[in-house]
Write an enzyme that holds these catalytic residues in place. Sequence first.
Site, PDB file in Angstrom:
ATOM      1  N   LYS A   3      44.281  19.213 -26.285  1.00  0.00           N
ATOM      2  CA  LYS A   3      45.170  18.109 -25.937  1.00  0.00           C
ATOM      3  C   LYS A   3      44.476  17.185 -24.943  1.00  0.00           C
ATOM      4  O   LYS A   3      44.425  15.982 -25.117  1.00  0.00           O
ATOM      5  CB  LYS A   3      46.453  18.693 -25.343  1.00  0.00           C
ATOM      6  CG  LYS A   3      47.524  17.689 -25.023  1.00  0.00           C
ATOM      7  CD  LYS A   3      48.804  18.410 -24.644  1.00  0.00           C
ATOM      8  CE  LYS A   3      49.806  17.459 -24.035  1.00  0.00           C
ATOM      9  NZ  LYS A   3      51.048  18.137 -23.647  1.00  0.00           N
ATOM     10  N   GLU A  20      36.758  25.811 -21.122  1.00  0.00           N
ATOM     11  CA  GLU A  20      36.379  26.769 -22.178  1.00  0.00           C
ATOM     12  C   GLU A  20      36.097  26.025 -23.480  1.00  0.00           C
ATOM     13  O   GLU A  20      35.054  26.215 -24.110  1.00  0.00           O
ATOM     14  CB  GLU A  20      37.512  27.778 -22.432  1.00  0.00           C
ATOM     15  CG  GLU A  20      37.773  28.760 -21.308  1.00  0.00           C
ATOM     16  CD  GLU A  20      38.869  28.300 -20.374  1.00  0.00           C
ATOM     17  OE1 GLU A  20      39.095  27.068 -20.258  1.00  0.00           O
ATOM     18  OE2 GLU A  20      39.499  29.167 -19.745  1.00  0.00           O
ATOM     19  N   GLY A  39      51.473  22.096 -25.009  1.00  0.00           N
ATOM     20  CA  GLY A  39      50.429  22.890 -25.664  1.00  0.00           C
ATOM     21  C   GLY A  39      50.977  24.065 -26.461  1.00  0.00           C
ATOM     22  O   GLY A  39      50.670  24.228 -27.644  1.00  0.00           O
ATOM     23  N   ARG A  40      51.810  24.882 -25.824  1.00  0.00           N
ATOM     24  CA  ARG A  40      52.277  26.093 -26.511  1.00  0.00           C
ATOM     25  C   ARG A  40      53.367  25.800 -27.544  1.00  0.00           C
ATOM     26  O   ARG A  40      53.902  26.714 -28.161  1.00  0.00           O
ATOM     27  CB  ARG A  40      52.735  27.136 -25.492  1.00  0.00           C
ATOM     28  CG  ARG A  40      53.790  26.672 -24.518  1.00  0.00           C
ATOM     29  CD  ARG A  40      53.989  27.670 -23.382  1.00  0.00           C
ATOM     30  NE  ARG A  40      54.867  27.160 -22.334  1.00  0.00           N
ATOM     31  CZ  ARG A  40      54.473  26.356 -21.355  1.00  0.00           C
ATOM     32  NH1 ARG A  40      53.231  25.951 -21.290  1.00  0.00           N
ATOM     33  NH2 ARG A  40      55.345  25.940 -20.440  1.00  0.00           N
ATOM     34  N   GLU A  77      54.686  31.902 -20.231  1.00  0.00           N
ATOM     35  CA  GLU A  77      54.200  30.668 -19.605  1.00  0.00           C
ATOM     36  C   GLU A  77      55.366  29.686 -19.417  1.00  0.00           C
ATOM     37  O   GLU A  77      55.351  28.864 -18.512  1.00  0.00           O
ATOM     38  CB  GLU A  77      53.083  30.041 -20.443  1.00  0.00           C
ATOM     39  CG  GLU A  77      52.250  29.039 -19.667  1.00  0.00           C
ATOM     40  CD  GLU A  77      50.934  28.690 -20.351  1.00  0.00           C
ATOM     41  OE1 GLU A  77      49.948  29.426 -20.173  1.00  0.00           O
ATOM     42  OE2 GLU A  77      50.897  27.690 -21.069  1.00  0.00           O
ATOM     43  N   HIS A  82      52.404  54.739 -32.579  1.00  0.00           N
ATOM     44  CA  HIS A  82      51.430  55.747 -32.155  1.00  0.00           C
ATOM     45  C   HIS A  82      50.762  55.360 -30.836  1.00  0.00           C
ATOM     46  O   HIS A  82      49.755  55.936 -30.471  1.00  0.00           O
ATOM     47  CB  HIS A  82      50.392  55.941 -33.254  1.00  0.00           C
ATOM     48  CG  HIS A  82      51.012  56.360 -34.554  1.00  0.00           C
ATOM     49  ND1 HIS A  82      51.090  57.666 -34.960  1.00  0.00           N
ATOM     50  CD2 HIS A  82      51.648  55.638 -35.507  1.00  0.00           C
ATOM     51  CE1 HIS A  82      51.716  57.725 -36.124  1.00  0.00           C
ATOM     52  NE2 HIS A  82      52.065  56.499 -36.479  1.00  0.00           N
ATOM     53  N   LYS A  88      42.158  28.662 -11.909  1.00  0.00           N
ATOM     54  CA  LYS A  88      41.155  27.757 -12.500  1.00  0.00           C
ATOM     55  C   LYS A  88      40.449  26.987 -11.393  1.00  0.00           C
ATOM     56  O   LYS A  88      39.231  26.833 -11.389  1.00  0.00           O
ATOM     57  CB  LYS A  88      41.848  26.718 -13.396  1.00  0.00           C
ATOM     58  CG  LYS A  88      42.274  27.192 -14.745  1.00  0.00           C
ATOM     59  CD  LYS A  88      42.582  25.946 -15.590  1.00  0.00           C
ATOM     60  CE  LYS A  88      43.606  26.197 -16.645  1.00  0.00           C
ATOM     61  NZ  LYS A  88      44.047  24.992 -17.328  1.00  0.00           N
TER      62      LYS A  88
HETATM   63  C1  G6Q Z   1      50.210  25.451 -23.046  1.00  0.00           C
HETATM   64  C2  G6Q Z   1      49.280  25.166 -21.994  1.00  0.00           C
HETATM   65  C3  G6Q Z   1      47.876  25.656 -22.243  1.00  0.00           C
HETATM   66  C4  G6Q Z   1      47.011  24.704 -23.034  1.00  0.00           C
HETATM   67  C5  G6Q Z   1      45.555  25.133 -22.885  1.00  0.00           C
HETATM   68  C6  G6Q Z   1      44.620  24.259 -23.658  1.00  0.00           C
HETATM   69  O1  G6Q Z   1      51.353  25.094 -23.052  1.00  0.00           O
HETATM   70  O2  G6Q Z   1      49.338  23.844 -21.666  1.00  0.00           O
HETATM   71  O3  G6Q Z   1      47.834  26.921 -22.855  1.00  0.00           O
HETATM   72  O4  G6Q Z   1      47.399  24.669 -24.358  1.00  0.00           O
HETATM   73  O5  G6Q Z   1      45.211  25.134 -21.540  1.00  0.00           O
HETATM   74  O6  G6Q Z   1      44.699  22.954 -23.227  1.00  0.00           O
HETATM   75  P1  G6Q Z   1      44.045  21.789 -24.016  1.00  0.00           P
HETATM   76  O7  G6Q Z   1      44.684  21.710 -25.360  1.00  0.00           O
HETATM   77  O8  G6Q Z   1      44.256  20.541 -23.212  1.00  0.00           O
HETATM   78  O9  G6Q Z   1      42.576  22.119 -24.160  1.00  0.00           O
END
Ligand code: G6Q
Length: 556
Positions: A216, A222, A276-277, A362, A393, A521
């Site tokens: 996003k 990462e 994001g989620r 989250e 199990h 972070k």
């Molecule tokens: C979700 C969070 C988080 C996000 C990641 C990746 O709701 O905002 O999990 O999706 O940190 O972020 P980017 O899509 O900006 O790389």
Amino acid sequence: RAQVRSRKKMTKLVSKTRAWKKVAAHYKHFKDVEMRDLFDDDKKRAEKFTINLDNLILDYSKNRISERTMKHLFRLAHDCHVEEMIQAMFRGDKINTTEKRAVLHVALRNRANTPIYVDGKDVMPQINEVLAKMRKFSEAVRLGQFKGQTGKKLTNIVNIGIGGSDLGPVMACEALRKYWAKDMSCFFISNIDGTACAEVLNKIDPETTLFIVSSKTFTTIETMTNARTCRKWLIDALGEHAVAKHFVAVSTNAGEVKKFGINPENMFEFWDFVGGRYSMWSAIGLSIALMAGMDNFERMLEGAFAMDRHFAETDLEHNIPVILALLGIWYNNFFGLKRYAVVPYDQYLRYLPAYLQQLDMESNGKFIDKDGEVVNYSTGPVLFGGAGTDVQHSFFQLIHQGTDIVPVDFIIPAISHNEIGDHHEILVANVLAQGEALMRGKTVKEAARELTKAGKSKQEVKELKLFKSFSGNRPSNTLVLKKADPYTLGMLVAMYEHKVFVQGVIWNINSYDQMGVELGKQMALNILPELQGNASGIRHDSSTANLISTIKRLRK
Ligand code: G6Q
């Protein structure tokens, strides 16, 4: 709107409200009631507490509830203005209060295409435009019309993303594996651990690989580090020009995408009103569309849309996400059960618990309410799970006989994608037996009788009977799906999204930010230069300082 506003101004913690206190009072005299007795007393209990929508059936009768319990809980939801907040979300109000954003993942699957406004602008045309672009692109790749640098068909799809830009695509791609194009494979790189990258790159051929950089913000360390490593790997093999043919991006940040060297034509946009989620319904789901086809992706949107309609248009008493949310609150806040398990009895749904972990924890793992007050009640529970029967199990011992009770959601499709011999009947028998066993338990007397029947001596019976007993009265929901197809998957995921929403409303927290992930972070950025040999001038506690020097020493 007025009511929503008044909710915003309400400074009283929900635990101080009349409705909450009524639930608490009801809990006091209901807490020891045995589900066994409730079933014996009411032959219609299952019928009363079963609800269905299309091919998704929720049986919530194996919960420690009566009709009165539900009445009190519905009252609580009503008093917390759940109905108004649902309308506010669907209308595009800025219910993400800390970030001042609308929360409109529902617009992404608004198959009725009715206008939804953000800051006076209808967002549907842009959503439809991106969906059309996804269709065009995914079909071109699947048909081999969009080719790689050397003219070969792109058959390896690699999604590079993390968190919300990874967990949804991973979960849904795996859930829909049966629908994949036969000649295509799909990989996910999320972790900054070089192993994640190395292991995928070892398996694929640059000439037939398409990378989707899903981010996003397009700044996540990462994802950008992994994307740069993959870019270098591709350039080393095929040259700089290949990037345009082998890399696409999904992002809200056009500037950064361009800087990375991805052709803006190959960028799929999404927007700030999609968290994001909550983004697997957007172009973040491009890997799903590529693997399972755009028709199936749209079937998934339709399923989610059906759940959205149900959620927005059904009264609280018959509303599946509302009922699930209230049961969660009943256990979490009144029984004090702070753990909760989701167990799909479906191999293809095995990543659902990991996906729900982010969605739930989250969104609702927060201690400050929307009015800036520290809450005095617990919010999001610890969610865990895994696929049945595997987890029978591993952690089921604790679920059956542990000192803490863990409410469980069981999920089972009636029809398997792979009907082989009697596998599926054995699977179904197991999931149903688990729910029944948790509910009924086994008294010490019953255990003794069983041991005697099995020919054990009196002494042995005496020694073993307690160990063989189960307290029972342990709650579970059973969700039956006719089949885990794209439509039903859409319904299921939307159902959990809305459940989390309702709980957030009742706890009066903002389910749509994630400030809790930032501190670590931030601190990692301070430690990094120290590991690389540069002093950061930061004073650490002695433990962290020692760990830094130990690891540096071991790496020498
Ligand atoms: C979700 C969070 C988080 C996000 C990641 C990746 O709701 O905002 O999990 O999706 O940190 O972020 P980017 O899509 O900006 O790389």
